[in-house]
Design an enzyme around this catalytic site. Structure first.
Site, PDB file in Angstrom:
ATOM      1  N   HIS A 268       0.879  -1.185   0.000  1.00 47.17           N
ATOM      2  CA  HIS A 268       0.000   0.000   0.000  1.00 47.17           C
ATOM      3  C   HIS A 268       0.915   1.234   0.000  1.00 47.17           C
ATOM      4  O   HIS A 268       1.690   1.426  -0.933  1.00 47.17           O
ATOM      5  CB  HIS A 268      -0.921  -0.109   1.219  1.00 47.17           C
ATOM      6  N   HIS A 307      -2.069  -2.044 -10.060  1.00 49.99           N
ATOM      7  CA  HIS A 307      -3.048  -1.471  -9.152  1.00 49.99           C
ATOM      8  C   HIS A 307      -4.311  -2.311  -9.207  1.00 49.99           C
ATOM      9  O   HIS A 307      -4.662  -2.825 -10.265  1.00 49.99           O
ATOM     10  CB  HIS A 307      -3.361  -0.019  -9.552  1.00 49.99           C
ATOM     11  N   ASP A 363       3.145   5.438  -6.708  1.00 49.86           N
ATOM     12  CA  ASP A 363       4.381   5.280  -5.940  1.00 49.86           C
ATOM     13  C   ASP A 363       5.625   5.151  -6.806  1.00 49.86           C
ATOM     14  O   ASP A 363       6.735   5.168  -6.278  1.00 49.86           O
ATOM     15  CB  ASP A 363       4.269   4.051  -5.027  1.00 49.86           C
TER      16      ASP A 363
END
Ligand code: CMC
Length: 444
Positions: A268, A307, A363
């Protein structure tokens, strides 16, 4: 169709059931009516990790994963990133509408009034080991705030909810900065409310002996935009956590601490940290094919890729990639960007990534910018948590006020032993060749 329905035939009994379809969903409790015998439990849906289960109705954030769309309260993320500030976006997320000029002034004032923490919070942070991970400090300290603000348990009082929201959004940067200074052995810097939300955060992080810290405007704006991009992301793991913990009517500090703990996992919000470790390990472009081979052999994952919802380029990653250039003009180029760009290029041409619809997520590039700005990798998930606090509070309050919500209590499919009876220790048979509990197979 005016009132769409689904007809289910139970082939065990031949009975038919008509189930209403509302908002593209059937209510799972309708399945409980499907039974072979009246005294049996009804049918349940089995959905590990809630892959295809809507757990709430929400008006906060919207994602179209196939088209790469993210909106907060209807506003496209691209417009907010270009034209809004983090505090204005936080207002939008928390209250549901963009503020008027006077409401925004009041909101800024109210958040700034809560940037300081009780001195005992400082002492609490001082008690952590010198090398404590700042995310652990953040989780522990946010949880401890409930002991400083016992009024937070009045969760059904709107004024109390507002107060805790201001406190949390106001204090998160202070706690995060103290955690950073702690790891560096530096004295903590108190908030400077002359500065913007992000400028003050940079001051609390990086101020040394100067009387007043002046943030670099490019870096201040870049961090503010990064905060906007991380403010909410509908029903992700940490939003689900804040709703789940909050559903027991725990106070918001406990619920947000739990959400931050969920965010701290490498799948996460700590993926940005893992990306930097991965890029450093790759070291130079010629090692990229080797990494791709390992990923395709399923020996490891390409961090910052993939994702659950986006099956297209994460819109946040697109914006972050653009910000990188502005940041590097101030900080100098982070050499990891060249490896990242090449890795992305190779991955996006590779059949494995194309067929799995794996694209860079938020990210992939954020850590490279954070590193260029001088943040140690351990701080990356902490930065994420500061920004996500507004989203968590909005999700928490929405859950509390939703009449359809109750304490979260999912079902399980039990596959363990049927009833068996206790055998006294003295008469239990030793297992041949297994002298220690550590050698008995099991998950723990
Ligand atoms: N590298 C290689 N293969 C991957 C990756 C990856 N990063 N992500 C997914 N896959 C493959 C996976 O092996 C599986 O293949 P197959 O169907 O052939 O077995 C398929 O894609 C589906 O994977 P999954 O694990 O079922 O997908 P998921 O929706 O459960 O996982 C994810 C989503 C984000 C956890 C995953 O993509 C991942 O582990 N990514 C790396 C960690 C990361 O970057 N996380 C940050 C997410 S964005 C920030 C946030 O919102 O938290």
């Amino acid at each position: 169709m005016a009132n769409p329905t689904l007809t289910i035939t139970d082939n065990r009994t031949g009975k038919q059931y008509t189930v209403p379809i509302e908002n593209g969903a059937i209510n799972a409790s309708e399945l409980a009516k499907i039974k072979v015998a009246a005294d049996e439990p009804g049918l349940v849906s089995y959905d590990p990790a809630l892959l295809n289960t809507a757990v709430c109705k929400s008006k906060v954030g919207y994602i179209d994963g196939d088209r790469g769309i993210l909106r907060y309260r209807g506003y496209p993320i691209e417009e907010l990133a270009e034209r809004s500030s983090y505090l204005e976006t936080a207002y939008l997320i928390v209250k549901g509408e963009l503020p008027t000029a006077s409401h925004f002034r009041m909101w800024q004032h109210n958040i700034k009034m809560h940037t300081m923490v009780h001195e005992n919070v400082k002492h609490l942070i001082e008690g952590f080991r010198y090398d404590a991970h700042p995310m652990g400090i953040l989780v522990g300290t946010v949880g401890a705030l409930s002991t400083f603000y016992p009024d937070a348990k009045n969760i059904m009082d709107v004024e109390s909810r507002r107060m805790q929201t201001r406190r949390l959004i106001g204090k998160m940067p202070t706690i995060a900065a103290f955690a950073y200074r702690h790891s560096r052995g530096l004295p903590y810097v108190y908030p400077d409310n002359d500065l913007s939300y992000t400028g003050n955060f940079l001051s609390m992080l990086f101020k040394m002996t100067e009387l007043k810290y002046t943030p670099n405007p490019t870096l201040e704006r870049a961090l503010d935009v990064l905060f906007i991009l991380h403010a909410d992301h509908e029903q992700n793991c940490s939003a689900t956590t804040v709703r789940t913990v909050g559903s027991s009517h725990a106070d918001p500090y406990s619920a947000v601490a739990a959400a931050a703990a969920a965010l701290g996992g490498p799948l996460h919000g700590a993926a940005n940290e893992a990306v930097i470790h991965m890029l450093r390990e790759i070291g130079s472009k010629e090692h990229i094919p080797d990494l791709i081979r390992q990923v395709k052999n399923r020996e490891r994952r390409l961090m910052g890729f993939g994702h659950r919802v986006y099956k297209n380029y994460d819109p946040r990653a697109k914006i972050i990639k653009q910000i990188a250039h502005a940041v590097f003009e101030v900080t100098g180029k982070n050499p990891l960007i060249d490896i990242a760009l090449e890795l992305e290029r190779i991955a996006l041409e590779d059949d494995y990534f194309v067929s799995h619809k794996l694209y860079p997520n938020v990210d992939f590039y954020s850590g490279i910018i954070y590193e260029a700005m001088g943040f140690p990798v351990e701080m990356f998930p902490v930065l994420f948590a500061i920004a996500r606090t507004s989203g968590w509070m909005a999700q928490w309050a929405e859950m509390l006020l939703d009449d359809e919500q109750k304490i979260v209590r999912p079902k399980q499919i039990y596959l363990g032993y049927d009833e068996r009876h206790y055998v006294p220790l003295a008469t239990r048979r030793e297992v041949e060749g297994v002298p220690h509990e550590t050698e008995i197979r099991g998950p723990l």
